[in-house]
Design a protein around this motif. Sequence first.
Motif, PDB file in Angstrom:
ATOM      1  N   MET A   1      -5.619 -32.718  -9.461  1.00 47.58           N
ATOM      2  CA  MET A   1      -4.335 -32.659  -8.707  1.00 47.58           C
ATOM      3  C   MET A   1      -3.463 -33.324  -8.899  1.00 47.58           C
ATOM      4  O   MET A   1      -3.435 -34.549  -8.852  1.00 47.58           O
ATOM      5  CB  MET A   1      -5.012 -32.526  -7.286  1.00 47.58           C
ATOM      6  CG  MET A   1      -3.892 -32.069  -6.244  1.00 47.58           C
ATOM      7  SD  MET A   1      -4.296 -32.081  -4.541  1.00 47.58           S
ATOM      8  CE  MET A   1      -5.941 -31.244  -4.313  1.00 47.58           C
ATOM      9  N   SER A   2      -2.093 -32.800  -9.241  1.00 52.54           N
ATOM     10  CA  SER A   2      -0.940 -33.675  -9.228  1.00 52.54           C
ATOM     11  C   SER A   2      -0.645 -34.479  -8.135  1.00 52.54           C
ATOM     12  O   SER A   2      -1.100 -33.840  -6.718  1.00 52.54           O
ATOM     13  CB  SER A   2       0.350 -32.682  -9.486  1.00 52.54           C
ATOM     14  OG  SER A   2       0.720 -32.001  -8.485  1.00 52.54           O
ATOM     15  N   LEU A   3       0.206 -35.330  -7.983  1.00 51.59           N
ATOM     16  CA  LEU A   3       0.617 -36.244  -6.968  1.00 51.59           C
ATOM     17  C   LEU A   3       1.678 -35.127  -5.562  1.00 51.59           C
ATOM     18  O   LEU A   3       1.157 -35.291  -4.650  1.00 51.59           O
ATOM     19  CB  LEU A   3       1.252 -37.418  -7.229  1.00 51.59           C
ATOM     20  CG  LEU A   3       1.607 -38.332  -5.946  1.00 51.59           C
ATOM     21  CD1 LEU A   3       0.257 -38.776  -5.580  1.00 51.59           C
ATOM     22  CD2 LEU A   3       2.302 -39.554  -6.683  1.00 51.59           C
ATOM     23  N   LYS A   4       2.359 -34.588  -6.371  1.00 53.61           N
ATOM     24  CA  LYS A   4       3.220 -33.558  -5.620  1.00 53.61           C
ATOM     25  C   LYS A   4       2.287 -32.557  -4.765  1.00 53.61           C
ATOM     26  O   LYS A   4       2.417 -32.346  -3.694  1.00 53.61           O
ATOM     27  CB  LYS A   4       4.202 -32.987  -6.392  1.00 53.61           C
ATOM     28  CG  LYS A   4       5.249 -32.304  -5.504  1.00 53.61           C
ATOM     29  CD  LYS A   4       6.507 -31.949  -6.643  1.00 53.61           C
ATOM     30  CE  LYS A   4       6.330 -30.401  -6.740  1.00 53.61           C
ATOM     31  NZ  LYS A   4       7.491 -30.001  -7.659  1.00 53.61           N
ATOM     32  N   ALA A   5       1.212 -31.976  -5.312  1.00 56.18           N
ATOM     33  CA  ALA A   5       0.274 -31.124  -4.745  1.00 56.18           C
ATOM     34  C   ALA A   5      -0.540 -31.753  -3.701  1.00 56.18           C
ATOM     35  O   ALA A   5      -0.768 -31.203  -2.478  1.00 56.18           O
ATOM     36  CB  ALA A   5      -0.589 -30.587  -5.766  1.00 56.18           C
ATOM     37  N   ASP A  10      -1.819 -32.839   1.928  1.00 56.68           N
ATOM     38  CA  ASP A  10      -1.769 -33.841   2.939  1.00 56.68           C
ATOM     39  C   ASP A  10      -0.723 -33.434   4.208  1.00 56.68           C
ATOM     40  O   ASP A  10      -1.218 -33.738   5.211  1.00 56.68           O
ATOM     41  CB  ASP A  10      -1.600 -35.332   2.347  1.00 56.68           C
ATOM     42  CG  ASP A  10      -2.601 -35.884   1.594  1.00 56.68           C
ATOM     43  OD1 ASP A  10      -3.563 -35.188   1.648  1.00 56.68           O
ATOM     44  OD2 ASP A  10      -2.328 -36.798   0.990  1.00 56.68           O
ATOM     45  N   MET A  11       0.428 -32.937   3.629  1.00 58.75           N
ATOM     46  CA  MET A  11       1.331 -32.617   4.957  1.00 58.75           C
ATOM     47  C   MET A  11       0.799 -31.616   5.704  1.00 58.75           C
ATOM     48  O   MET A  11       0.795 -31.639   7.014  1.00 58.75           O
ATOM     49  CB  MET A  11       2.524 -32.212   4.268  1.00 58.75           C
ATOM     50  CG  MET A  11       3.602 -31.646   5.186  1.00 58.75           C
ATOM     51  SD  MET A  11       5.226 -30.847   4.698  1.00 58.75           S
ATOM     52  CE  MET A  11       4.495 -29.323   3.702  1.00 58.75           C
ATOM     53  N   ILE A  26       5.437 -37.950   5.122  1.00 52.98           N
ATOM     54  CA  ILE A  26       5.321 -37.288   4.058  1.00 52.98           C
ATOM     55  C   ILE A  26       6.334 -36.085   3.811  1.00 52.98           C
ATOM     56  O   ILE A  26       6.629 -36.050   2.496  1.00 52.98           O
ATOM     57  CB  ILE A  26       3.830 -36.328   4.148  1.00 52.98           C
ATOM     58  CG1 ILE A  26       2.534 -37.412   4.161  1.00 52.98           C
ATOM     59  CG2 ILE A  26       3.810 -35.500   3.191  1.00 52.98           C
ATOM     60  CD1 ILE A  26       1.463 -36.739   4.529  1.00 52.98           C
ATOM     61  N   ARG A  27       6.734 -35.706   4.968  1.00 47.30           N
ATOM     62  CA  ARG A  27       8.024 -34.883   4.774  1.00 47.30           C
ATOM     63  C   ARG A  27       9.306 -35.603   4.024  1.00 47.30           C
ATOM     64  O   ARG A  27      10.061 -35.120   3.270  1.00 47.30           O
ATOM     65  CB  ARG A  27       8.335 -34.321   6.292  1.00 47.30           C
ATOM     66  CG  ARG A  27       7.639 -32.847   6.381  1.00 47.30           C
ATOM     67  CD  ARG A  27       7.857 -32.747   7.789  1.00 47.30           C
ATOM     68  NE  ARG A  27       7.187 -31.207   8.147  1.00 47.30           N
ATOM     69  CZ  ARG A  27       6.921 -30.720   9.205  1.00 47.30           C
ATOM     70  NH1 ARG A  27       7.944 -31.188  10.388  1.00 47.30           N
ATOM     71  NH2 ARG A  27       6.645 -29.538   9.184  1.00 47.30           N
TER      72      ARG A  27
END
Length: 149
Positions: A1-5, A10-11, A26-27
């Motif tokens: 899983m990519s860091l952005k995903a 997590d958000m 996170i936002r």
Amino acid sequence: MSLKAQLTDDMKAAMRAKESERLATIRLVLAEIKRKEVDERIELDDAQVTAVVEKMIKQRKDSITQFEAGGRQDLADIEKKELSVLTAYMPAGLSDEEVAAEVQAAIAASGAAGPQDMGKVMGILKPKLAGRADMTAVSAQVKKALAGA
């Protein structure tokens, strides 16, 4: 899983768990990633996302120092909480010995002979160590090693 995903997941988890401070941090990261993608018209990969998070960590550390110097512990505490959330998204850090070994390998690979070759050595090290070591400390180690060369 990519860091952005992972950040997006997590958000969503923070929303469900009603963790407002974690959610806000996170936002902030996702907004900064989106801003950079829109400005540069690119899709950020994990290395670039890590660079964004690393920049935000540096900003938080600077803010904590300034707030504590100004006697604003309440604001410093907020920054510290954000810092703890941000550091969770960084890759595992390297030990001092591992960094020293990377510095020596980079000096050997670049054929650096003295302080004037610092740019060559840092050019090799930056992509390898970005996000895994404090680049200011790495720079100091390189300078010290080249001064003794």
